[in-house]
Design a protein around this motif. Structure first.
Motif, PDB file in Angstrom:
ATOM      1  N   VAL A  33      -9.468  -2.312  -6.045  1.00 60.82           N
ATOM      2  CA  VAL A  33      -9.378  -3.529  -5.370  1.00 60.82           C
ATOM      3  C   VAL A  33     -10.818  -4.291  -6.005  1.00 60.82           C
ATOM      4  O   VAL A  33     -10.893  -5.462  -6.745  1.00 60.82           O
ATOM      5  CB  VAL A  33      -9.322  -3.911  -3.995  1.00 60.82           C
ATOM      6  CG1 VAL A  33      -9.578  -5.318  -3.648  1.00 60.82           C
ATOM      7  CG2 VAL A  33      -7.975  -3.643  -3.585  1.00 60.82           C
ATOM      8  N   PRO A 417      -6.009  -4.432   0.537  1.00 59.85           N
ATOM      9  CA  PRO A 417      -5.080  -4.963  -0.471  1.00 59.85           C
ATOM     10  C   PRO A 417      -3.938  -5.751  -0.025  1.00 59.85           C
ATOM     11  O   PRO A 417      -3.490  -6.525  -0.869  1.00 59.85           O
ATOM     12  CB  PRO A 417      -4.395  -3.378  -0.797  1.00 59.85           C
ATOM     13  CG  PRO A 417      -5.197  -2.543  -0.360  1.00 59.85           C
ATOM     14  CD  PRO A 417      -5.733  -3.149   0.577  1.00 59.85           C
ATOM     15  N   SER A 422      -3.132 -10.452  -4.901  1.00 54.96           N
ATOM     16  CA  SER A 422      -2.732  -9.066  -5.807  1.00 54.96           C
ATOM     17  C   SER A 422      -2.970  -9.919  -7.275  1.00 54.96           C
ATOM     18  O   SER A 422      -3.570  -9.016  -8.076  1.00 54.96           O
ATOM     19  CB  SER A 422      -1.400  -8.626  -5.602  1.00 54.96           C
ATOM     20  OG  SER A 422      -0.465  -9.908  -5.904  1.00 54.96           O
ATOM     21  N   LEU A 451      -1.409   1.092  -3.807  1.00 56.55           N
ATOM     22  CA  LEU A 451      -2.294   0.072  -2.975  1.00 56.55           C
ATOM     23  C   LEU A 451      -1.448  -0.592  -1.917  1.00 56.55           C
ATOM     24  O   LEU A 451      -2.147  -0.863  -1.034  1.00 56.55           O
ATOM     25  CB  LEU A 451      -2.988  -0.729  -4.076  1.00 56.55           C
ATOM     26  CG  LEU A 451      -3.787  -0.233  -5.006  1.00 56.55           C
ATOM     27  CD1 LEU A 451      -4.303  -1.200  -6.225  1.00 56.55           C
ATOM     28  CD2 LEU A 451      -5.315  -0.038  -4.218  1.00 56.55           C
TER      29      LEU A 451
END
Length: 575
Positions: A33, A417, A422, A451
């Motif tokens: 991330v 996450p 995203s 994730l």
């Protein structure tokens, strides 16, 4: 090497893995991330060696500001994300308040829980079929009420105001929030305390809904805060729902970013990176707005909590909630019924409510074409879920061996996450992948899926693992069993059913991933979800319905196995 040496080596390896597992969890969730965010920042300011651009500047942002309709994209992202989250939370709280300490709450949960396993793309297709001009709603009121003999020119889906997106997101996220609330109430001490406080309020003359909002909600909401923020972060940067239900001119910002990044003109990736940073700022701003809104509401309504008033038209609100709950459940069931009928529909003239003939040819044709996407879906989902379950079990075992829960920081990282858009960090991961390891496509897709699967698997297993009676482990240890043997022979058998549920959940989350598969696979790996989204706006309704049905069938099969296997293996057990 004798058996005793092998056993000692296994024990040492297990102990090391358990000690390292929390750090592995942190690395798997934080590094991709944070690394993705760093790698999306550099192209946004002009540094992209892969495109022969190494001059630092604001080229990406300048191109972004000049994009026609940018303000509309941002407005759509903000309004659809905020309104859908607010609606989902309000309806959830109204259901909890109206049916608290009632058998109807569990019945509603059983009706809505299956919606959790439906991927967002399949849910969007079902909602689109329902509200389309020739969809199920129009057919049910035609011609006897509407007078329509032909399909009307409808506003939905793809309306410019994003109402279709709001509807789809609300219906999909509402069951999740309800399940999170019921999961918090399932905690023995907390649930018992809240129910007792609620009963005390009822004995003091408070209406059930008033008692819930004044007594129960202030203690329950802190446990819902992170799930609500995760829903808000997803809704503000969702791709599947807006791509299928939203407008195209312009689309939401997240959809536009994806289109720029996958365009044949690679220079658009600079603008896409700048857009990803803008999306990150928007989502962060919405999260900050929500948190400040919590404080504002707490301040404005603090007097209402202690004014002693027992009822605020509770009877009327309870009836409204019952009607609203019926409409929500009916809407969802009707959407699913329409999806099933379109998948087997032959000739189906408007305004007929049911097809004139049912056929299976759509499934036969689609199954021939989906063999490769189906295998990819199962392979990626299986590998990802096995990794997620293994890491989760080792982390939870580390908790018990150290006799202390994970730190607050580590518990918060699990949501990272889910809270970071995203579209922001995945684009950065694509840049990083092209620099480091662009050939291992399958591994890259599995890492991206992990994730999103790992947080849900961890949250699913944590409560069951932490509720294990440690006395069994202590007895086994006193009889000479090593921690590895206790873990394998005492704890895992007790967790057989929860592990299967977590596995089914992990598979369902992996099966529904669209953006990670599309970006990290570079278009070289197709799954049922990527094919379904591609077909949703271009193919016939029947073909789209078949792919959406397959999207639902895969996770449903996983949950059915998770429900049946414990009954099969323990059918002779007596407790």
């Amino acid at each position: 090497m004798n058996a005793k040496t092998l056993a000692l080596d296994s024990q040492d390896m297990f102990t090391k893995l358990v000690k390292l597992s929390p750090y592995l969890l942190l690395a798997l969730l934080m590094l991709p991330v944070l690394g993705g965010l760093a790698c999306v920042l550099l192209p946004a300011i002009g540094w992209a060696p892969a495109l022969q651009q190494t001059t630092i500047g604001l080229q990406g942002f300048n191109a972004l500001w000049q994009t026609p309709g940018l303000s509309k994209m941002v407005t759509l992202s903000v309004t659809t994300g905020l309104v859908s989250t607010l609606l989902a939370l309000i309806i959830t709280l109204m259901m909890l308040a109206a049916f608290f300490n009632s058998v109807w709450l569990n019945r509603i949960q059983r009706l809505l829980s299956p919606i959790l396993v439906i991927p967002h793309a399949a849910a969007a297709i079902a909602v689109g079929f329902l509200i389309a001009p020739s969809g199920m709603l129009s057919r049910l009121i035609s011609p006897w009420l509407s007078g329509w003999q032909l399909a009307p020119n409808g506003l939905f889906p793809h309306d410019s105001y994003g109402i279709s997106i709001i509807l789809g997101l609300t219906l999909k996220e509402l069951p999740f929030l309800l399940l999170m609330a019921l999961g918090a109430l399932a905690q023995p001490e907390l649930g018992k305390a809240l129910r007792q406080q609620h009963k005390v309020a009822l004995n003091l003359g408070y209406h059930p809904m008033t008692a819930f909002f004044k007594v129960t909600l202030p203690n329950l909401y802190p446990l819902l805060r992170l799930p609500v923020l995760a829903v808000l972060a997803y809704a503000s940067a969702s791709v599947e729902m807006p791509l299928i239900l939203g407008p195209n001119t312009p689309a939401t910002l997240a959809v536009a970013i994806m289109q720029w990044f996958t365009d044949a003109d690679l220079n658009l990736r600079i603008k896409a990176s700048a857009g990803a940073l803008l999306q990150l700022i928007i989502t962060g701003g919405l999260l900050a707005l929500w948190l400040s809104g919590e404080k504002t509401i707490t301040y404005l309504f603090r007097d209402l909590m202690t004014n002693g008033k027992r009822d605020y038209a509770g009877f009327i609100w309870q009836k409204i909630t019952m009607v609203l709950t019926t409409l929500v459940i009916g809407f969802i069931l009707l959407a699913l019924m329409g999806l099933v009928m379109w998948s087997v529909a032959g000739f189906w003239r408007f305004p007929a409510a049911v097809p004139e003939q049912l056929v299976v040819s759509h499934f036969q044709q689609a199954l021939v074409q989906m063999s490769n996407p189906l295998l990819n879906t199962l392979a990626i989902g299986t590998v990802t879920t096995v990794l997620a379950v293994t890491i989760t079990l080792l982390c939870l075992e580390s908790e018990q061996l150290n006799a202390k829960p994970l730190s607050y920081f580590m518990s918060s990282v699990i949501y990272l996450p889910l809270l970071v858009p995203s579209v922001a960090f995945l684009f950065g991961l694509v840049w990083l992948q092209q620099l480091v390891n662009h050939q291992a496509v399958f591994f890259n897709v599995v890492l991206a899926h992990l994730l999103f699967v790992l947080p849900y698997v961890f949250l699913s297993l944590a409560s069951s693992y932490r509720r294990l009676d440690v006395r069994f482990a202590h007895v086994a240890a006193s009889l000479g069993s090593t921690p590895y043997q206790v873990f394998l022979r005492v704890k895992l058998p007790q967790l057989f059913a929860p592990i299967l549920i977590a596995t089914a959940l992990g598979l369902a989350i992996s099966f529904g991933q669209y953006l990670p598969t599309l970006l990290m696979g570079g278009g070289r790996i197709s799954t049922i979800t990527t094919e379904a989204v591609t077909l949703a706006n271009g193919a016939s309704r029947r073909t789209s319905a078949v792919y959406a049905m397959m999207q639902m069938a895969l996770p449903l099969a996983g949950f059915m196995l998770a429900w049946l296997l414990p009954k099969f293996f323990f059918k002779g057990a007596r407790f």
